[in-house]
Design a protein around this motif. Structure first.
Motif, PDB file in Angstrom:
ATOM      1  N   CYS A 200      18.289 -74.229  31.625  1.00 51.70           N
ATOM      2  CA  CYS A 200      18.587 -72.861  32.047  1.00 51.70           C
ATOM      3  C   CYS A 200      18.638 -72.787  33.559  1.00 51.70           C
ATOM      4  N   GLU A 201      17.730 -73.541  34.187  1.00 49.89           N
ATOM      5  CA  GLU A 201      17.720 -73.532  35.644  1.00 49.89           C
ATOM      6  C   GLU A 201      19.041 -74.069  36.189  1.00 49.89           C
ATOM      7  N   LYS A 202      19.584 -75.029  35.466  1.00 47.22           N
ATOM      8  CA  LYS A 202      20.885 -75.568  35.880  1.00 47.22           C
ATOM      9  C   LYS A 202      21.969 -74.508  35.787  1.00 47.22           C
ATOM     10  N   GLU A 203      21.774 -73.601  34.836  1.00 47.50           N
ATOM     11  CA  GLU A 203      22.739 -72.516  34.663  1.00 47.50           C
ATOM     12  C   GLU A 203      22.490 -71.403  35.675  1.00 47.50           C
ATOM     13  N   GLY A 204      21.508 -71.599  36.544  1.00 47.56           N
ATOM     14  CA  GLY A 204      21.262 -70.626  37.589  1.00 47.56           C
ATOM     15  C   GLY A 204      20.210 -69.586  37.237  1.00 47.56           C
ATOM     16  N   LEU A 205      19.518 -69.766  36.135  1.00 41.09           N
ATOM     17  CA  LEU A 205      18.472 -68.806  35.785  1.00 41.09           C
ATOM     18  C   LEU A 205      17.160 -69.262  36.397  1.00 41.09           C
ATOM     19  N   ASN A 206      16.287 -68.311  36.733  1.00 40.77           N
ATOM     20  CA  ASN A 206      15.005 -68.769  37.241  1.00 40.77           C
ATOM     21  C   ASN A 206      13.979 -68.832  36.118  1.00 40.77           C
ATOM     22  N   LYS A 207      12.930 -69.553  36.382  1.00 44.44           N
ATOM     23  CA  LYS A 207      11.934 -69.892  35.375  1.00 44.44           C
ATOM     24  C   LYS A 207      11.360 -68.640  34.709  1.00 44.44           C
ATOM     25  N   ASP A 208      10.998 -67.666  35.552  1.00 44.81           N
ATOM     26  CA  ASP A 208      10.346 -66.466  35.008  1.00 44.81           C
ATOM     27  C   ASP A 208      11.244 -65.728  34.037  1.00 44.81           C
ATOM     28  N   SER A 209      12.519 -65.581  34.396  1.00 44.67           N
ATOM     29  CA  SER A 209      13.391 -64.847  33.487  1.00 44.67           C
ATOM     30  C   SER A 209      13.645 -65.636  32.210  1.00 44.67           C
ATOM     31  N   VAL A 210      13.601 -66.957  32.312  1.00 41.72           N
ATOM     32  CA  VAL A 210      13.744 -67.776  31.101  1.00 41.72           C
ATOM     33  C   VAL A 210      12.542 -67.538  30.188  1.00 41.72           C
ATOM     34  N   GLU A 211      11.351 -67.559  30.783  1.00 37.53           N
ATOM     35  CA  GLU A 211      10.118 -67.293  30.018  1.00 37.53           C
ATOM     36  C   GLU A 211      10.225 -65.948  29.304  1.00 37.53           C
ATOM     37  N   GLU A 212      10.653 -64.972  30.107  1.00 40.18           N
ATOM     38  CA  GLU A 212      10.766 -63.613  29.586  1.00 40.18           C
ATOM     39  C   GLU A 212      11.745 -63.570  28.414  1.00 40.18           C
ATOM     40  N   ALA A 213      12.887 -64.244  28.630  1.00 38.00           N
ATOM     41  CA  ALA A 213      13.916 -64.260  27.595  1.00 38.00           C
ATOM     42  C   ALA A 213      13.402 -64.919  26.321  1.00 38.00           C
ATOM     43  N   LEU A 214      12.675 -66.017  26.488  1.00 33.08           N
ATOM     44  CA  LEU A 214      12.150 -66.727  25.329  1.00 33.08           C
ATOM     45  C   LEU A 214      11.181 -65.839  24.543  1.00 33.08           C
ATOM     46  N   THR A 215      10.307 -65.153  25.271  1.00 33.88           N
ATOM     47  CA  THR A 215       9.358 -64.256  24.611  1.00 33.88           C
ATOM     48  C   THR A 215      10.098 -63.173  23.848  1.00 33.88           C
ATOM     49  N   SER A 216      11.089 -62.615  24.529  1.00 32.87           N
ATOM     50  CA  SER A 216      11.838 -61.523  23.916  1.00 32.87           C
ATOM     51  C   SER A 216      12.612 -62.012  22.687  1.00 32.87           C
ATOM     52  N   LEU A 217      13.214 -63.197  22.799  1.00 26.06           N
ATOM     53  CA  LEU A 217      13.957 -63.763  21.665  1.00 26.06           C
ATOM     54  C   LEU A 217      13.014 -64.018  20.485  1.00 26.06           C
ATOM     55  N   MET A 218      11.798 -64.421  20.849  1.00 33.17           N
ATOM     56  CA  MET A 218      10.825 -64.686  19.800  1.00 33.17           C
ATOM     57  C   MET A 218      10.444 -63.389  19.099  1.00 33.17           C
ATOM     58  N   ASP A 219      10.251 -62.329  19.916  1.00 38.39           N
ATOM     59  CA  ASP A 219       9.929 -61.019  19.347  1.00 38.39           C
ATOM     60  C   ASP A 219      11.029 -60.547  18.405  1.00 38.39           C
ATOM     61  N   LYS A 220      12.237 -60.840  18.793  1.00 34.48           N
ATOM     62  CA  LYS A 220      13.367 -60.393  17.976  1.00 34.48           C
ATOM     63  C   LYS A 220      13.572 -61.280  16.743  1.00 34.48           C
ATOM     64  N   GLY A 221      12.810 -62.382  16.708  1.00 27.67           N
ATOM     65  CA  GLY A 221      12.904 -63.263  15.540  1.00 27.67           C
ATOM     66  C   GLY A 221      14.118 -64.172  15.574  1.00 27.67           C
ATOM     67  N   LEU A 222      14.742 -64.309  16.739  1.00 28.83           N
ATOM     68  CA  LEU A 222      15.913 -65.177  16.826  1.00 28.83           C
ATOM     69  C   LEU A 222      15.506 -66.636  17.025  1.00 28.83           C
ATOM     70  N   ILE A 223      14.325 -66.816  17.591  1.00 32.67           N
ATOM     71  CA  ILE A 223      13.809 -68.188  17.746  1.00 32.67           C
ATOM     72  C   ILE A 223      12.348 -68.204  17.306  1.00 32.67           C
ATOM     73  N   TYR A 224      11.836 -69.404  17.026  1.00 31.07           N
ATOM     74  CA  TYR A 224      10.401 -69.556  16.743  1.00 31.07           C
ATOM     75  C   TYR A 224       9.911 -70.903  17.264  1.00 31.07           C
ATOM     76  N   GLU A 225       8.604 -71.007  17.213  1.00 32.29           N
ATOM     77  CA  GLU A 225       7.994 -72.200  17.793  1.00 32.29           C
ATOM     78  C   GLU A 225       7.336 -73.006  16.668  1.00 32.29           C
ATOM     79  N   PRO A 226       8.067 -73.949  16.061  1.00 35.04           N
ATOM     80  CA  PRO A 226       7.497 -74.702  14.934  1.00 35.04           C
ATOM     81  C   PRO A 226       6.278 -75.523  15.373  1.00 35.04           C
ATOM     82  N   VAL A 227       6.343 -76.049  16.549  1.00 31.93           N
ATOM     83  CA  VAL A 227       5.251 -76.830  17.118  1.00 31.93           C
ATOM     84  C   VAL A 227       5.067 -76.307  18.527  1.00 31.93           C
ATOM     85  N   LEU A 228       3.849 -76.278  18.980  1.00 31.66           N
ATOM     86  CA  LEU A 228       3.600 -75.791  20.325  1.00 31.66           C
ATOM     87  C   LEU A 228       4.489 -76.523  21.326  1.00 31.66           C
ATOM     88  N   GLY A 229       5.234 -75.738  22.117  1.00 33.26           N
ATOM     89  CA  GLY A 229       6.060 -76.355  23.147  1.00 33.26           C
ATOM     90  C   GLY A 229       7.465 -76.719  22.694  1.00 33.26           C
TER      91      GLY A 229
END
Lengths: 433, 325
Positions: free
Chosen positions: B291-320
C-alpha cells in the motif's frame, strides 16, 4: 525473640564481619539495630543480611542454627552455604600457583547414601580417606556439565563418628553405564562383556596379566580394565561390585582389581539382542564430552577444510602438505580421500571425520573413480551430496577442549517421511494444550 | 572454544526477539534470546530466497530476504563474507536456499532491537530438504513451548531443574532468561506458527509460484548493522516517506473530500489484498508495504484494514495475516 536467640544472631553477624569489615562496630550497636528490624517485622535472615552489608561484610547468610544437611544427589550448581555429611572416598593434594604464590589445594571425592561428588578445597584440609566429615558453608559450581563442591574460606569441616552415616553410604553405588563419570567413587554395575583381551604388563619388575575390553548394558557401553584374572569370557554377564571410573576424552573406563566382587549371572539377564547402539542427542553427548559407540542424527551444516583429496606420508600415514612430512622429510605423498563435517541437530554441534571407505560409500564413487577431479570439483560434489542433509552417524565420540569429535564407523543419509512426521507433531501439539 | 549450535527457528519467532545478551569481547559471544527461550548465536534456515539487492556502491554489501511459512528473514552479507556475498549475487531468485548464519542485531534506540542474519554458508537446495527443515523446525519450536510450560510450573524458574527434564543447557538458560525478560509470552501465537507451517506441507502448496508474488514486494527495511550501511539505508527510506507526507497534507487540505477519499483507500487496500493473498492470506506487513508503494501512508492503511474488518470484507484467520471473505 528470646535473649539467647538474639545473641546467636548477633554472633553470626560479628562472625561474618570478622574477615573483611573495615570499621569496627560494637556488639551493643548491632543488638540495637537488629532489635529494631525485628520490631518492624523484618524476617530475621534478611535483617542479618542487611546489617552485614551495612557494616562492610559479605552479605551471605551464615546461619548458626544448624540447618538441614543436603543430600549429595540434591545439590545444584551455584548453591551457597551448603551443609553436608559424607565420607571421604579419595583425597589428593595438588600444588598450584595462584597469583605467583605457591599453594596446596586438595581435591577428592565425597560420598553419602545418595551419591558421590568431586570436591576441591582451597585451603588446608586435615582429613584422610575414610573419614566421615561434616561440612558447612561450602558452595557449588558447575564444571564440565557436572556439579562440583568447593570448600572456600568460610567453610568449616569437622570429623565426626562413622555411624552418623547409614551403612549404604559406604557401599558402591548402583549405576547404569550411560551415567558413568570419572570421580564417581566405587560403583556396582551389571553388564555384558562384548570384547575381552589379555596382555602382559610390567608392574614393579613383575609381569602381570591385565584384561581389558568393552562392556555394555541397555543404556550404553564402556571400556574396562581388570587387574585380576576373574576368568571373564566374551558373552559373560557380570555383576561387578567395587570398580571405579576413569574417563579418557569423555569415554568412561571401569577399572577393578582383586578387591572387587565379580559374579557371573545368567546370560539371559542382558541379551545380546537387547544391546542396540544408543542414540544420543548432541547436547547430551557434548555435556558428557565423549562416549563409546553411539549413534547420532543431525544436519550437515558445514564441510570443513581438510576435506576432499589429501596426501599422506607413505611412512607414517600422517596428513602432509606439498609432499613434505614433518617426520620423514621429502616424500611421495599417497592420495587419500576423507570428509570432515560439522553435524548439528539443533541442540548442539559436533565435528566428525569420515575416512576413505565411508566417504566412498556416501559418494557412491571410489577414489579411483574420482581421482582425476580437481579439489574444487570434489568439494562441490561433497557439498551437493551432504550440505543441509540429515545424516546418521555411528562411532566413538572423543571430547577435548576444542569440542567433541565423532570418529565415524558407519554413516548414512536419513530418510524422513514428512507427512508422517507432520501428523505426529499435530498430535503432540494437541496433547500439549 | 565450543562451537555454537545452529538453531532451527521460524522467522515468526526470530523476528519477535527483543532481548540480547551482549558478549564483552571476542571470546564471549553475543546472543539474542527469542520469546521461546532460544539463546541464539547461530541459525540454520531454509526458505525461499526472494530478492537480493546491492546496497553499497561497490556492490560488496548485499541485502537479501528469505521467506519461510511464517515470515521473512533479512540477510546482510558484506565484503568480509566474500563467498556468501558472491553466492548471493549469483543465485537466481526465487529459489530454495539453506543458510547457516550468525545473528546480527541493530538497535536504533534503547529498547528497540531489529534482528537479521549474516550468512556464513549458503547453498541452493530442493523442496524436499526444505520440507524436512520445516518438520525439524516445528519439532524444535514445540520443544521450546514445552520447556516454557514446564518452567512455568516451577515455583522458582530454575535452569538446573529444566536440564533434569532433558532440555539442553543452552535452552534451559534461554528459557529462564526469556521468562525474566519478556512479559506475557504469547504461546498461542507460536502454536499457530507451527500449525501454519505444517499446513504448508500437508496441503503441498510448497510450489514456487506462491512465493513469486512475494518476490515482487519489498520487505520493510528495518535492520542494519553498520553505520555506513545505516546511512545508505536511510537514503532508501527517504523516498516513500516523502510521498506519505504529501498525501497527509493533501488530505488535510481537502477535509470535505476525506470521506470519499477514505473509501477510495479502502478499495485500494482491498484490491492489494486480493492480489497477494493466495490461499493462505496476506501477511499484514506485506499489505502495508504494498500500500505504501501505492502512495498510502501506514496509518490510513491501518484504519482501512480495521474498517474493512468491521464491514466483514476481510478477516484475520491467523494473527498478522489477512484474507478477504
Amino acid at each position: 525473640m528470646s535473649e539467647m536467640n538474639l545473641k546467636t544472631h548477633v554472633d553470626d553477624i560479628i562472625n561474618a564481619l570478622k574477615d573483611d569489615s573495615k570499621g569496627e562496630v560494637s556488639r551493643e550497636e548491632l543488638e540495637k539495630e537488629l532489635e529494631k528490624f525485628i520490631e518492624y517485622g523484618v524476617p530475621i535472615e534478611q535483617a542479618k543480611q542487611t546489617l552485614i552489608k551495612k557494616f562492610g561484610g559479605l552479605a551471605v547468610l551464615t546461619s548458626s542454627t544448624p540447618s538441614e544437611r543436603t543430600l549429595i544427589s540434591e545439590l545444584k550448581p551455584n548453591q551457597s552455604s551448603v551443609k553436608l555429611l559424607g565420607h571421604v572416598i579419595a583425597i589428593n593434594p595438588k600444588e598450584v600457583t595462584v597469583k605467583g604464590e605457591n599453594r596446596t589445594i586438595y581435591y577428592g571425592i565425597l560420598g553419602d547414601e545418595s551419591g558421590t561428588i568431586p570436591f576441591t578445597s582451597w585451603g588446608t584440609l586435615d582429613v584422610e580417606k575414610g573419614d566421615v566429615i561434616e561440612i558447612s558453608n561450602a558452595y557449588t559450581r558447575e564444571w564440565q556439565g557436572a556439579v562440583q563442591l568447593n570448600l572456600g574460606d568460610r567453610v568449616s569441616v569437622e570429623k565426626t563418628e562413622k555411624d552418623r552415616l547409614p551403612k549404604s553410604a559406604f557401599e558402591p553405588k548402583k549405576v547404569k553405564l550411560k551415567d558413568l563419570r570419572s570421580g564417581m567413587g566405587k560403583v556396582d554395575l551389571t553388564a555384558r562383556v562384548l570384547e575381552i583381551s589379555a596382555r602382559d604388563t610390567d608392574v614393579n619388575g613383575e609381569t602381570k596379566k591385565v584384561f581389558s575390553g568393552v562392556i555394555a548394558d541397555q543404556t550404553g557401553k564402556a571400556q574396562f580394565t581388570s587387574w585380576h584374572d576373574f576368568m571373564i569370557k566374551e558373552g559373560d554377564v557380570l555383576r561387578i561390585n567395587g570398580g571405579y571410573i576413569k574417563a579418557w576424552k569423555g569415554i568412561p573406563q571401569l577399572t577393578f582389581d582383586s578387591t572387587a566382587i565379580v559374579k557371573k549371572l545368567d546370560k539371559s539377564k542382558i541379551k545380546k539382542d537387547d544391546l542396540e547402539v544408543n542414540q544420543m542427542l548432541l547436547h547430551e553427548l557434548i555435556e558428557k564430552r565423549g562416549a563409546l559407540d553411539i549413534q547420532v542424527e543431525g544436519t550437515v551444516i558445514d564441510i570443513r577444510p581438510g576435506s576432499g583429496f589429501i596426501h599422506r606420508c607413505p611412512e607414517c600415514k600422517r596428513v602432509i602438505q606439498n609432499d613434505e612430512c614433518n617426520l620423514h622429510g621429502q616424500v611421495k605423498g599417497l592420495l587419500d580421500l576423507r570428509i570432515k563435517l560439522v553435524v548439528d541437530d539443533g541442540t548442539g554441534a559436533v565435528g566428525s571425520i569420515l575416512n576413505r571407505d565411508i566417504t566412498e560409500k556416501i559418494l557412491g564413487k571410489t577414489l579411483t573413480d574420482v581421482k582425476n577431479m580437481t579439489q574444487e570439483d570434489i568439494l562441490e560434489k561433497i557439498n551437493n551430496k551432504l550440505f543441509a542433509k540429515t545424516i546418521i552417524l555411528r562411532g566413538n565420540a572423543l571430547g577435548d577442549d576444542f569440542g567433541t569429535t565423532l570418529i565415524v564407523r558407519e554413516a548414512k543419509l536419513a530418510e524422513i517421511n514428512v507427512v508422517e512426521e507432520a501428523e505426529k507433531i499435530v498430535n503432540e501439539l494437541e496433547e500439549l494444550l | 572454544m565450543k562451537r555454537e549450535t545452529a538453531w532451527r527457528l521460524f522467522a515468526g519467532e526470530y523476528n519477535d526477539s527483543t532481548v540480547e545478551i551482549k558478549g564483552d569481547g571476542e571470546m564471549t559471544p553475543s546472543y539474542i534470546v527469542t520469546p521461546l527461550g532460544a539463546k541464539v548465536n547461530r541459525v540454520f534456515i531454509i526458505g525461499v530466497l526472494t530478492d537480493v539487492e546491492n546496497i553499497s556502491e561497490g556492490g560488496d554489501l548485499v541485502r537479501a530476504h528469505v521467506s519461510d511459512p511464517t515470515g521473512v528473514f533479512t540477510l546482510y552479507s558484506g565484503s568480509y563474507q566474500k563467498q556468501t556475498t558472491e553466492a548471493l549475487s549469483k543465485i537466481e531468485v526465487p529459489t530454495f536456499v539453506a543458510i547457516v548464519g550468525k545473528v546480527r542485531t541493530y538497535s536504533p534506540e534503547e529498547g528497540t532491537i531489529y534482528v537479521s542474519v549474516r550468512p556464513e554458508k549458503i547453498m541452493e537446495v530442493n523442496a524436499d530438504i526444505r520440507d524436512k527443515w520445516i518438520i525439524e523446525t516445528c519439532k524444535n519450536t514445540k520443544d521450546r513451548i514445552e520447556a516454557i510450560l514446564e518452567a512455568m510450573k516451577m515455583d522458582e524458574k530454575n535452569e538446573f531443574e529444566l536440564r533434569k527434564l532433558g532440555f539442553s543447557k543452552e535452552l534451559s538458560e534461554g528459557i529462564v532468561f526469556a521468562l525474566k525478560n519478556y512479559n506475557n509470552i504469547d504461546l498461542n501465537k507460536y502454536v499457530k506458527i507451527i500449525q501454519e507451517a505444517l499446513q504448508y506441507l500437508t496441503s503441498s502448496k510448497e510450489t514456487l509460484p506462491v512465493f513469486k508474488k512475494e518476490e515482487e514486494e519489498k520487505v520493510p527495511i528495518k535492520i542494519e548493522d553498520t553505520i555506513d550501511e545505516k546511512l545508505l539505508i536511510e537514503k532508501f527510506e527517504d523516498l516513500p516517506e516523502e510521498k506519505e507526507q504529501d498525501f497527509d497534507i493533501k488530505s488535510e487540505e481537502k477535509n470535505e473530500e476525506s470521506e470519499s477519499k477514505f473509501e477510495e483507500i479502502e478499495d485500494i487496500v482491498l484490491e492489494i489484498i486480493k492480489k497477494i493473498e493466495g490461499d493462505d492470506g496476506a501477511p499484514w506487513d506485506v499489505i502495508t508495504e504494498n500500500c505504501e508503494k501505492e502512495g498510502l501512508n501506514k496509518d490510513s492503511v491501518e484504519e482501512a484494514l480495521t474498517s474493512l474488518m468491521d464491514k466483514g470484507l476481510i478477516y484475520e484467520p491467523v494473527l498478522g495475516t489477512i484474507k478477504t471473505t
